[in-house]
Write a protein that holds these residues in place. Structure first.
Motif, PDB file in Angstrom:
ATOM      1  N   ASP A 122      45.768  30.650  32.655  1.00  0.00           N
ATOM      2  CA  ASP A 122      46.785  29.992  33.466  1.00  0.00           C
ATOM      3  C   ASP A 122      46.259  29.757  34.888  1.00  0.00           C
ATOM      4  O   ASP A 122      45.657  30.655  35.492  1.00  0.00           O
ATOM      5  N   ARG A 123      46.475  28.544  35.409  1.00  0.00           N
ATOM      6  CA  ARG A 123      45.922  28.169  36.716  1.00  0.00           C
ATOM      7  C   ARG A 123      46.427  29.080  37.827  1.00  0.00           C
ATOM      8  O   ARG A 123      45.670  29.476  38.730  1.00  0.00           O
ATOM      9  N   ASP A 124      47.713  29.425  37.785  1.00  0.00           N
ATOM     10  CA  ASP A 124      48.264  30.297  38.812  1.00  0.00           C
ATOM     11  C   ASP A 124      47.630  31.682  38.752  1.00  0.00           C
ATOM     12  O   ASP A 124      47.281  32.267  39.781  1.00  0.00           O
ATOM     13  N   ARG A 126      44.647  32.364  37.602  1.00  0.00           N
ATOM     14  CA  ARG A 126      43.260  32.239  38.043  1.00  0.00           C
ATOM     15  C   ARG A 126      43.176  32.281  39.573  1.00  0.00           C
ATOM     16  O   ARG A 126      42.350  32.984  40.159  1.00  0.00           O
ATOM     17  N   GLY A 127      44.060  31.520  40.219  1.00  0.00           N
ATOM     18  CA  GLY A 127      44.044  31.470  41.676  1.00  0.00           C
ATOM     19  C   GLY A 127      44.381  32.813  42.302  1.00  0.00           C
ATOM     20  O   GLY A 127      43.753  33.236  43.282  1.00  0.00           O
TER      21      GLY A 127
END
Length: 344
Positions: A122-124, A126-127
């Motif tokens: 999930d991009r969130d 990862r960030g």
């Protein structure tokens, strides 16, 4: 079968199997998808590291060697004289200094950096993993490796790291690097029958040990009721190690946990129980007879996980009660808890 086990149940299984029940409500996994294992571990790390940062990261004394304008710790006289440092009012010293750069913090940071490289994460998540890793500025960037885990030293004062270290170990086993892209592919350990068998057995053992305080729960090596002139010490006979032995004052039960996709075997047009599993459990029970008492009349239970084909059958075989029971890992967790408490 593995794909039908909800991710929240996998999390609870891990908490019991690792004996980390204090962390059972550590992170909200109610909204996680069925196959998002990498995202589950990301949530655990993000929640755990944020808590560590609020509490204050562990610090430890690390040995340093430096050329300084004073005397501190142990003076390296040879180095100091050879480099004529003493003529300039300096000395080569070895000393201990408090630092956040401990093996435990290195493992946590390395796990976050590795997980952030997993494809499909999930991009969130990862960030947030990358931002948290960057916040640990005085913790060295090192690869997640077996040697790094060997350097970890857990004790009473840093036991709050234990669950995160366990998660990091699982990430290390599951994150497979791609040398061409530099990213990681996350191996679905749910499809690894050997991995899941260990998880299933550990869950059953620790659940009964913690939730059934009225019983004595252990693992044991049973003795063979055998003798041999050629091998008097029975050296060549294999060990009989129980998955779970459960005792009360009036009853002994031997539990064998089997993680199989199919509870029943198929032979021609007839389905039946796995013969080898029955033979193994009956061997345990028959060899227990020589102890007498409640052990001599011990019961046996074969436990299988299942999500779509329940089974609960009881047989009386050669003086022993033998039950074959399936535990629905796809059910709501409260249902699983009820079934486990009623297992014995």
């Amino acid at each position: 079968m593995s794909s039908a086990i909800p991710i929240r149940n996998i999390y609870f299984l891990l908490c019991y199997a690792w004996n980390r029940l204090a962390e059972k409500d550590f992170v909200d996994v109610s909204t996680a998808g069925v196959t998002e294992l990498a995202d589950l571990f990301a949530r655990v790390l993000i929640t755990g590291v944020n808590r560590l940062c609020r509490k204050g990261l562990e610090r430890g004394y690390l040995e340093h060697e430096a050329e300084i304008a004073s005397v501190r710790g142990k003076v390296n006289l040879v180095e100091t004289h050879m480099r004529f440092l003493d003529r300039h009012g300096r000395a080569s010293c070895q000393f201990d200094e408090l630092s956040h750069d401990t093996p435990q913090n290195r493992v946590i940071k390395a796990a976050m950096r590795s997980l952030a490289l997993v494809e499909g994460l999930d991009r969130d998540h990862r960030g947030r993993l990358r931002r948290l890793a960057r916040q640990l500025t005085d913790v060295a960037d090192v690869p997640l490796s077996r040697d790094l885990f060997r350097s970890v030293n857990l004790h009473a004062n840093n036991r709050h790291y234990t669950f995160l270290i366990d998660v990091a170990r699982l990430i290390h086993r599951c994150a497979i690097p791609d040398e061409e892209t530099g990213k990681y592919r996350f191996r679905d350990f749910l499809r690894d029958r050997r991995e899941m068998a260990r998880l299933f057995e550990g869950f059953i053992f620790n659940f009964l040990r913690t939730e059934r305080s009225d019983l004595r729960v252990s693992r044991e090596v049973l003795s063979w009721d055998a003798s041999s002139d050629d091998d008097p010490d029975l050296t060549y006979l294999p060990d009989m190690r129980t998955d779970v032995s459960v005792r009360s004052d009036s009853r002994t039960t031997i539990i064998d946990a089997k993680y199989y996709e199919q509870t029943l075997q198929q032979y021609h047009d007839r389905r039946s129980l796995h013969s080898s599993h029955l033979y193994q459990l009956m061997s345990y029970l028959k060899n227990l007879e020589m102890r007498g008492g409640v052990d001599g009349e011990a019961d046996g239970i074969l436990v299988y996980p299942v999500v779509n084909e329940p089974l609960d059958k009881t047989y009386s075989i050669q003086g022993h009660q033998l039950r074959v029971f399936t535990l629905n890992l796809g059910a709501e967790w409260r249902r699983i808890e009820v079934d486990m408490r009623r297992l014995v």
